[in-house]
Every structure is written in C-alpha cells, then in structure tokens.
Design a protein around this motif. Structure first.
Motif, PDB file in Angstrom:
ATOM      1  N   GLU A  97      -8.916   1.911  11.840  1.00 25.99           N
ATOM      2  CA  GLU A  97      -7.581   2.463  12.047  1.00 25.99           C
ATOM      3  C   GLU A  97      -6.885   1.669  13.126  1.00 25.99           C
ATOM      4  O   GLU A  97      -7.473   1.386  14.170  1.00 25.99           O
TER       5      GLU A  97
ATOM      6  N   HIS B   4       4.760  -2.379   7.065  1.00 25.54           N
ATOM      7  CA  HIS B   4       3.680  -2.598   8.039  1.00 25.54           C
ATOM      8  C   HIS B   4       2.329  -2.130   7.527  1.00 25.54           C
ATOM      9  O   HIS B   4       1.298  -2.697   7.880  1.00 25.54           O
ATOM     10  N   GLU B   5       2.325  -1.061   6.748  1.00 22.87           N
ATOM     11  CA  GLU B   5       1.032  -0.528   6.293  1.00 22.87           C
ATOM     12  C   GLU B   5       0.280  -1.567   5.474  1.00 22.87           C
ATOM     13  O   GLU B   5      -0.946  -1.547   5.418  1.00 22.87           O
ATOM     14  N   THR B   6       1.030  -2.467   4.866  1.00 27.66           N
ATOM     15  CA  THR B   6       0.411  -3.539   4.091  1.00 27.66           C
ATOM     16  C   THR B   6       0.169  -4.784   4.943  1.00 27.66           C
ATOM     17  O   THR B   6      -0.948  -5.284   5.034  1.00 27.66           O
TER      18      THR B   6
ATOM     19  N   ASN C 250      -6.326   1.325   7.888  1.00 31.23           N
ATOM     20  CA  ASN C 250      -5.223   2.289   7.877  1.00 31.23           C
ATOM     21  C   ASN C 250      -4.341   2.052   9.092  1.00 31.23           C
ATOM     22  O   ASN C 250      -4.847   1.933  10.208  1.00 31.23           O
ATOM     23  N   ILE C 251      -3.038   1.969   8.854  1.00 29.21           N
ATOM     24  CA  ILE C 251      -2.089   1.725   9.948  1.00 29.21           C
ATOM     25  C   ILE C 251      -1.431   3.050  10.313  1.00 29.21           C
ATOM     26  O   ILE C 251      -0.864   3.734   9.454  1.00 29.21           O
TER      27      ILE C 251
ATOM     28  N   SER D  99       7.421   1.579  11.030  1.00 31.71           N
ATOM     29  CA  SER D  99       7.827   1.050   9.738  1.00 31.71           C
ATOM     30  C   SER D  99       8.775   2.017   9.061  1.00 31.71           C
ATOM     31  O   SER D  99       8.437   3.174   8.833  1.00 31.71           O
TER      32      SER D  99
ATOM     33  N   LYS E  23       0.830  -1.208   0.000  1.00 34.16           N
ATOM     34  CA  LYS E  23       0.000   0.000   0.000  1.00 34.16           C
ATOM     35  C   LYS E  23       0.866   1.260   0.000  1.00 34.16           C
ATOM     36  O   LYS E  23       0.517   2.262  -0.619  1.00 34.16           O
ATOM     37  N   GLU E  24       1.999   1.222   0.701  1.00 27.69           N
ATOM     38  CA  GLU E  24       2.806   2.436   0.851  1.00 27.69           C
ATOM     39  C   GLU E  24       3.558   2.814  -0.421  1.00 27.69           C
ATOM     40  O   GLU E  24       4.068   3.919  -0.543  1.00 27.69           O
TER      41      GLU E  24
END
Lengths: 788, 265
Positions: A498, A510-512, A530-531, A505, A13-14
C-alpha cells in the motif's frame, strides 16, 4: 511483468469502478440524519445588504435552520486568506481586503453566498431559500477589466485597495530592457487579451459536513484536490477546529483543473452549520452555482514589446499586464499572474533582457485563481503570439525565427528567475514539422482555396514550470506553504503493497501510474499495489495535486520511500540467505544473490520481516518506510504544437483539421495516460482560443452562467490529435519526470490563434475567436468571400 | 422543480377534461422545454397532462404526395423513418439534427410546434413546405399558426393532432448552430413546392420563423444558389444576442439559403 512497469501502456486500474458506476463521489456519501443545504446568493454585482428576513422561511416544512454571515463572525470564523504574500515595486505588501465566508453587510459579485438554508430535503431547502427576504441597496459596479484602473472607477474595496489596485508588481531589469530597446534594429508591439475562463469540472463542488458531539470532532467530505491543505486552512485560519479534531476526505473527485484547490466559503459554512444545527449537512452545487462561485481563470490584458537585433536575435521583452483577481483574493490568486507568469516570459528563447510589470486588480466578478496552467498559458500565449507576429512583420519564417532564438545550452538561466532543465527544442520543432507534413502544406492550402476555404498554419513552442519548488525558495517569494510531497510505502506480511501519497487523483490516473513505479521497482504485478490518497486520517500530511506536480514531486517522494524499502529488503534477504546485502538483486518478485542460484521469493522476505523470528542484529521488525521530497528546482516541460485549420468565409466557422503536439515531459510512466492528459489539455486550449467566453453585462450580471451560453469544447469541435514525445529526463528528481497535466492547455491557444491569423491575414483576433468575430475579420479584409 | 401532478391522457377528450380540471395545468409533449423550465423553477404548473400516449397522435404515413406525422411522434422516429427518407430526406435530416439522442428520443413534433421556440427546427420545415397543422379544433396554414416568439394560434385547451406535409419537388435544410447550445442560430429550409419556391428561416427572426419572398421570386426564374446568395435581408428583422448580432445573422441567411438550395439539388 516487465510490461507493467515504467513506460508501459497499462489500462487504468480505476476505470473498473468508474465505468461500472461504482465511483464514490461526495454526492454519493450519506449518513444517518443527513440534511441538505442550499445557499441564497447575491443577484447583484455590488450591493449593501439592508435587511435579511428569515422568519417565513424558518417556519416552512422541513427547515432545520438558517445561518447568515453575522453568525459566522459571532462564532469566530476567520476570513478567507490568500496564501502567497507578494510585494509591489515600491516594496509595499499586496492590499488584501477582508474576505468573509458570508459578508453580512456588502456583496461584491453575483453569486456570492449570503445565507445557508438547511432542511430535511433539498426541495424543502430550495423552497425555503425562495422565501428569504433580503433587501439590497444596489450600488454601482465594475466588471470590465479595461476600466478597472481608470480614474474615478467604482472601487471594490475603497478602504483597503484604493483605485482597485492590489499590487503594482514587477520582475526583471527595467533599465537593461529599455537599453535593449534603445539599441534594437526592430521592435514589434502587440496588445493581447487573455479571456476569462470558467473551469467547469464535470463534477460540481460539493461538501458533506458533520460534527460528532461525543468526540467533539468534525468530518468533511469534499471535492478537494488537496485535503490536507484544506484541513490546515480550516483549522489555522478559519477556526473551525484544531487539525486533530477535523478529518477532511476527498473521495473520488470528478476533475478539478485547479478550481478545487481552494477552500471556498461553502465548505466553511457547512462545517460551522453542522455543529450549530447539530445535523450532518450535504451541499452539492448546481451547475449555474458553479459558474458563479468556482474560481475563474486567466483574465488579463497586456501590452508586449519585443526587441530584435539586425540578425533577428531577440534582445529584449517588455510586458505590461493588468490581471483581474475578481472581488476577493482567492487562496493562490496573487502568485498566478506574477511568479507563475512573468517567470515564464522568456519562453524557449535566449532572451537576455526581460521586464514585466503586472498590476493586480479587484473587480466585481467571481474571484480568479489558478486554472489548468495558471499563469503559464498566459505567458506562453504572449510570447508565442508576439514571436509569430514578429516573423510575419519581418518577413521571415516563424519556424526559422524560433530556431534562431531557441535556447540550446542547458541548464539555462533566464533573466526572470528560472533555470531551465535540459531539453531539445530544435528536435521538438523538427518532429512536429514532420508530423504535420509541412512539405505538403502548400498543396493542402491550394486545395482549400479551390474549395473556397481559407487555410492557415500556426506554431507554438511553449515551456512551462511544474512542481513549484524548492520550499525554501518559494517561501522567500512569499508562499505561505512548503511545496514538497510525502509518501509512505507499507509492505504487508504477504508482500502486497500500500502506498499512501499526499498527491490527490481527480482524473490523473495515479492509482495506475503510481502502482507502475512500485511494480517496476520490485518486479511485482500492479494489482498487488494499492494507492491510497485523499483522507487526512489515513495519509500523512501532503500538499495535494496541482501544477502538474504529482509526477515530479509526488512520485519522487514515493521513489525515495521505495529506496528505503529496497535497502531494508536487501538487508533482510541477505541475512536470511547468509549473503552480503550488497550482492542482493531484486527482479521478477524475487531477491537473488548475484552470481549464485540462491534466491527467496519477495513474500518470503516480507513475511520474515513481520514474523521477526530471524532479524539481522539491530534491525526493527516490519517493512514500512516514509519519505518527504522537496525538489531542488522546478521541472520544465516543453513542446512544440502546430495547428492547421480551415475557415469557412461564409459563416466564419473555424475547423481545426490537423493538430500536432510534440512534448518533452522527461520520463513517461504510462504513454496512454500522458496522451490522455495532453488530449484534454489541448481540448481546453482550443476551447479558450475558439469557444469559451465568460461575459459580464453592464450591470455586472454574469450572462454566461450555463452551458446554453458558455461553450465548452465537445468532441466534434476537435480533430484527432497527433501526439508524440521526446524524453529528456530532468536531473532534478529521481525519476526524471517533468510533468504533463497542463501542457496542452498552455501550448494550444497560441498555436490556434497563430494559425487563424495566418488564414485570415490579420495581425490579431481576440479569444474566443467565435464565428462572428472571424466573419467580421473577413468582412474587413475580403468582403467578397464572406458573401458565399 | 416545484411539486406537480403528472396525468396521462388516454384520448383528446380526456386530455382536455384533465386540463380543465386542473387549477393551472399544462399539456406535456416530450417535455424537452417544459420540464427543463420547471426544473429551473421558471414554470410551476399544478398538473402536467401527458399527450404522448394518445393513440390518435401517433404514427407516420406516407401516401401519394403527402407525409402525415402524428403530433406525438418523436424526432428520432421521424429521423429514422425510411418511408419519409425515400420522398423527403431533408425532413428526416432536419429531425436527426435536433438536439442530441436523448432529446430526439423524447421530443415530439407537436411539442416543438406548439412551443414555437424561435430557434427550433421544425417551424422552418412546416413553413417552407406549406404544411397543414391539424388540431383538436381545426387546421392551420403555417402563416396562420406561427404568430410570434413562443406564440401560436393555439387555444389553451387546443391540441395539435398531426402535421401534413405536401412532398415538394426539391428540398434542402442548412443549419448554423449556436456553438454552445447547439440550437439553430440561423437555419434555412429551401423547397421547390407545387406553389413555387419557398424559403423559410428559423433561429434568426425577431418574430420567429419567416419567409424571404425576394429569394423565392429569384428562385422562381432561376433555381440556383447564386439566385439567393445575392439577396440580402434586413438586420432590422433579426434577433441579436451575444452569440450572433443581427448583422451577422442577416448575412448567414443569405449564405445558408444558397447552401440549402444547393443541397436541394
């Protein structure tokens, strides 16, 4: 939806923001009236500061102020600390010398900051820095580890640590180990160097410090792997401000490898100066500053002895190590060559008697602390080198000698504190042998010989420990912090989620991967998750990311919080559908009553939680849950690496032609992400083995302070790796994850050096095994080949 | 970087006039050494006079037995020249091996020769091929032009205009890179020219690029790798640093010379 959960190769995602240049790093952050700081650094390895004259610089265009070490002391700024107290074998505590952020009297390594100049532009600050006159009285220095403990050696901190000895530490049963050697059928000895490494994250360290006079409140944006720990230390030890008056933000961070765990002098000085000078200050390290001020890694010399019985079973290991901590004790420097090193010396083997003595020493070099692997690469290299040497000396196959001695029954208690997770070391080796096509090796070697090349193959069966834990246990070993992790899961009224995590990260994805775990639990798309991390004002206290802990510890905390969300969601859904909560199942974004066609959508339930029009008796509105996870044990990733390489005898150039890594990381969330981390780790491990040399000259100058001289691995230095896994989940955390971030760097160096010494027919070659070293080894053994 | 004045020259005369008008001016080619040095504050010219837009310094021509390359021609342009590749692929290969794409798209042959870095590639080709270096004041043979480490026969206000390479019968270039910087730690250009074999070494000589006459004689009677690998050069004339001792570099000269000859065919 099933294709985004645990085990799916979901794209990151990032990457949208990183690939399109929308990442937001510390240097991208600015604010009204921002000014720029430049540090004047010591050009000497050891010197007394006679005088500092700032008059000319202070009057130069754009200069706002100049801050020196005495002002920090007068302002009550505390000394930097080492946060892990260890004790020597005589019971005495480690000898930690004062580590001021900027020492106004003495400098003890090249690159130590002495003065901060703040100006309206960076160019003005740089100009003024060049006009500050510092008179030094140069003193003798010592930077070579092999000489630090010699009688009469120059002392770095003579009052605190006479003879440069910080701690004479031990682990294991010396008498039992000696007894094992006394009755051994074979004893193999080896002397080893662990070369000093420079971490070289792609983003240099940086800080933007500002002070709000109206609120009496500081904000620090900085390149940190653990912003809460930074805030804690800045508050409790460096006296910048109480925690509620200091916000630390670690925005996008371009790599760390451990070097951004620590709170360095520069961040402290910038915060102090932002209040003193009344301006926000930005400092961004130049690459050469990074070489001279980021904590370095490794730097050991060791003597190892391995005892074997007549059946070639290992019976004892004795290790004597000298570990260089540099000029000052960095934040976790004491635990790296002790509790993160000697505790892993059993490797993958049933090794009943182990004794390790580690002497931690000062020298006039950049402080040394954790760097990708931190102690475990040093242990894995030592055990995997001596096992390989033993096999060659005793005339047995290195594969068979390993298999004969692998731990097979789990959990396994080593004689050096660790209790290993279940794994399957035999299968790891067998899969690696299949990938490398071991049956075709002889033909490949013969083909190399026909082409005038030397071919070698080398093995490395590493084990390491991640998610340092439990807090109570590490506390008893001297840790100044707990090593748990926290999570908060906020389900919004519309059903999106969230997750606030204490992990950070800086390349780990981590966002993924964290979103995948959440998505899996409720059957939601990862884009609905959402992280949030890296901001002490947003996220509850957390411990940050290092030691491959974000999966085993950070995700476990999230998993625990998800348990609570799930329980409440079922309670609400049961109430709304007039069913027993025990009969509710959650799948594909719906809450269903098992065995019926009754169901409500996830977002209907979440909206219900927030309208609160129809809540079960005694249940609070909302859907937000927190958890803290403190593991009951370390987790133990393990694997076998096989390296096959070819040496050009004319030039000494080593080309790695095949490299196989088969790992057991327990449960894998996203194989693509894991493979990426393995690739990066192996690259750094190969870098340590063949390329990366950090050298000081006889005057204490760091002569490898740029990429012109310090060789980091590049794509064309590396082969395409063959990476495979087995998954034996650890029983010690809810997802069964063991951690994967450091494994490549831990296992690779021994595989490379074992292959290279096999090719050369030598017992050892020191790292980095540069072309000239390899050429010299060939000169010594086969001079005819080296001439072609 | 200290502040400086950038000036773009439109002709050779204009360039010299601008240089002379500056307090402490420097000619600027592709800037791949000078700008990096200035960024590190190791050089602080009051003005840089950009030569790369002067029309007469541009262009590549292949005519009969010679290749003419304008001094402001980038390494990328040489590397990509089909005309040169058709008659002297060792030269396009050499140009394509310099630095990385960013360096090759900015760096120029004139800048490289004027700087005479002991680890630069072009001096080996110029020396081995017996090229002629034309300047605003005259012309030089390689032996006249290269006078020591970072030293050339150029006057302060003298500008390289073009380099003329006679096309050899055979040529090969073999480079061993410093693993960190990727500059030549040792590189050998072998050529069979109309004047006989010529072997030039860059990256290793303690006075910069040099020829190995013993190898050239050996090749005169026997153009083969074996003829040169047995010829040793003295470590006394070699550079020595943490990336390669004099002894290692001396050994590389023999090994690489053999490979360069083999490449030449």
């Amino acid at each position: 939806m099933g294709n985004e959960g645990i085990g799916a190769r979901v794209l990151r995602k990032e990457d949208k923001r990183f690939i399109t240049g929308k990442g937001r790093y510390t240097d991208d952050i600015t604010e009204r009236g921002i000014t720029h700081g430049v540090f004047v650094r010591s050009p000497h390895a050891h010197a007394r500061i006679t005088s500092i004259d700032t008059a000319k610089a202070a009057s130069m265009p754009g200069v706002i102020g100049i801050v020196g070490g005495q002002e920090l002391i007068d302002g009550g700024v505390g000394n930097l600390i080492c946060g892990w107290m260890i004790h020597g074998k005589d019971g005495s505590p480690m000898k930690m010398a004062a580590y001021p952020a900027m020492d106004p009297a003495v400098v003890r390594h090249v690159g130590q900051p002495v003065v901060l100049v703040v100006a309206e532009t960076k160019a003005q600050a740089t100009d003024a820095a060049g006009e500050i006159e510092i008179v030094y009285e140069e003193l003798p220095s010592i930077t070579q580890l092999s000489k630090v403990l010699e009688p009469g050696a120059v002392e770095v901190h003579p009052e605190t640590a006479p003879g440069n000895l910080i701690c004479d530490w031990q682990l294991g049963d010396e008498a039992a180990t000696e007894a094992a050697f006394a009755s051994a059928a074979h004893v193999v000895e080896l002397e080893l160097e662990q070369n000093r490494l420079v971490p070289n994250a792609i983003e240099p360290r940086a800080a933007v410090a500002s002070y709000d006079t109206g609120e009496d409140h500081y904000t620090l944006n900085t390149t940190s792997q653990n912003p809460h720990v930074a805030r804690l230390v800045l508050s409790a030890f460096y006296n910048i401000a109480p925690e509620h008056k200091l916000r630390v933000i670690a925005p996008d961070v371009g790599g760390g490898f451990g070097s951004k765990i620590y709170i360095y002098p520069e961040e402290i000085v910038c915060l102090f100066a932002s209040k003193k000078l009344g301006v926000p200050i930005k400092w961004v390290a130049e690459r050469t500053e990074s070489f001279m001020s980021d904590a370095h890694g490794r730097d050991h010399i060791s003597k190892a002895r391995l005892a074997l019985d007549s059946d070639l079973k290992f019976t004892g290991l004795k290790v004597d190590t000298i570990a260089n901590l540099g000029a000052y004790m960095s934040l976790f420097s004491s635990c790296v060559p002790t509790y993160l090193y000697a505790t892993l010396l059993s490797g993958q083997y049933a090794l009943p008697n182990i004794y390790a003595n580690v002497k931690l020493v000062y020298s006039h070099t950049v402080p040394v602390d954790a760097y990708r692997g931190a102690g475990r690469p040093e242990a894995a290299f030592l055990i995997e080198r001596i096992v390989e040497v033993a096999a060659r000396k005793l005339g047995v196959s290195p594969v068979e000698l390993r298999k004969k001695n692998y731990v097979r029954d789990f959990p396994y208690q080593t004689p050096v504190l660790m209790n290993y997770d279940p794994s399957d070391f035999i299968t790891l080796m067998d899969k690696a042998l299949a990938h490398i096509d071991i049956d075709g090796y002889a033909a490949r070697k013969a083909d190399s010989e026909r082409r005038g090349k030397l071919r070698g193959i080398g093995y490395s069966s590493y084990i390491e420990a991640c998610g340092i834990a439990p807090s109570q246990a590490v506390g008893s070993l001297g840790a100044g912090v707990g090593l748990w992790e926290s999570a908060e899961v906020r389900v919004n009224p519309v059903g999106t989620i969230e997750v606030l995590t204490g992990s950070h990260s800086h390349g780990q994805s981590h966002e993924t991967t964290f979103a995948q775990v959440v998505a899996q639990r409720f059957g939601l798309p990862i884009e609905n998750v959402n992280i949030i991390h890296g901001d002490t004002d947003k996220v509850q206290f957390g411990m940050g990311t290092y030691g491959s802990r974000s999966g085993p510890v950070g995700l476990s905390a999230i998993s625990k919080a998800l348990d609570k969300v799930e329980a409440k969601a079922k309670k609400l859904a049961g109430h709304l559908m007039e069913a027993d909560e025990k009969d509710i199942v959650i799948e594909n974004g719906e809450l269903k009553v098992a065995g019926t066609d009754k169901k409500i959508a996830w977002h209907e339930m979440t909206l219900g939680a927030y309208t609160a029009h129809n809540m079960p008796e005694g249940v609070e509105p909302g859907l937000v849950e927190k958890a803290f996870f403190d593991p009951i044990n370390f987790s133990f990733p393990a694997g076998t690496f096989i390296c096959e390489l070819e040496v050009d005898p004319g030039t000494g150039v080593t080309e790695i032609v095949n490299f196989v890594a088969v790992d057991d990381f327990g449960t894998i969330i996203n194989p693509m992400v894991v493979e990426g981390q393995v690739h990066g780790g192996i690259a750094q491990g190969i870098g340590q083995a063949l390329l990366e040399g950090c050298y000081y000259d006889e005057n204490g100058q760091l002569v490898t302070a740029s990429f012109m001289d310090y060789c980091v691995p590049r794509a064309d230095d590396l082969p395409s790796f063959a990476v495979d896994h087995i998954e034996v989940p650890t029983p010690n955390n809810p997802l069964g994850m063991k951690g994967c971030g450091e494994a490549g760097a831990i296992g690779a160096p021994a595989a490379v050096i074992n292959a290279l010494t096999d090719a050369l027919g030598t017992e050892d070659i020191s790292m980095p095994a540069t072309p000239e070293k390899v050429w010299r080894a060939i000169q010594a053994t086969r001079p005819a080949m080296a001439a072609e | 970087m200290y502040a400086t004045n950038y000036q773009r020259a439109t002709s050779l005369d204009d360039a010299v006039a601008k240089l002379n008008a500056a307090e402490d001016g420097k000619f600027l080619g592709g800037g791949q050494t000078l700008l990096a040095t200035m960024k590190q504050r190791l050089a602080a010219p009051s003005a840089v006079v950009d030569l790369t837009k002067i029309p007469e310094l541009k262009g590549i021509g292949v005519d009969g037995g010679t290749i003419t390359i304008g001094a402001a021609t980038t390494h990328a342009a040489v590397a990509g020249s089909k005309e040169i590749a058709a008659v002297l692929p060792a030269l396009t290969g050499l140009a394509g091996s310099i630095g990385d794409p960013a360096v090759r798209n900015m760096g120029t042959i004139g800048g490289s020769l004027a700087n005479n870095d002991p680890a630069a590639d072009y001096p080996a080709a110029v020396m081995a091929l017996n090229a002629t270096i034309h300047t605003s004041k005259g012309s030089y043979s390689p032996e006249e032009f290269f006078t020591g480490l970072f030293e050339t026969a150029l006057d302060e206000d003298e500008i390289i205009t073009k380099v003329v390479f006679p096309v050899p019968q055979k040529a090969g270039y073999e480079k061993f890179r410093n693993p960190a910087s990727r500059y030549a730690l040792c590189a050998v250009f072998a050529a069979l020219t109309s004047d006989g074999p010529r072997i030039a070494v860059t990256g290793s000589g303690n006075e910069g690029v040099f020829r190995v006459s013993e190898m050239e004689s050996a090749l005169g009677s026997n153009w083969s790798a074996d003829a040169v690998t047995g010829v040793t050069v003295s470590p006394d004339q070699m550079l020595s640093d943490m990336h390669g001792s004099a002894e290692y570099r001396a050994s590389l000269v023999s090994v690489l010379a053999g490979r360069a000859v083999k490449k030449a065919g």
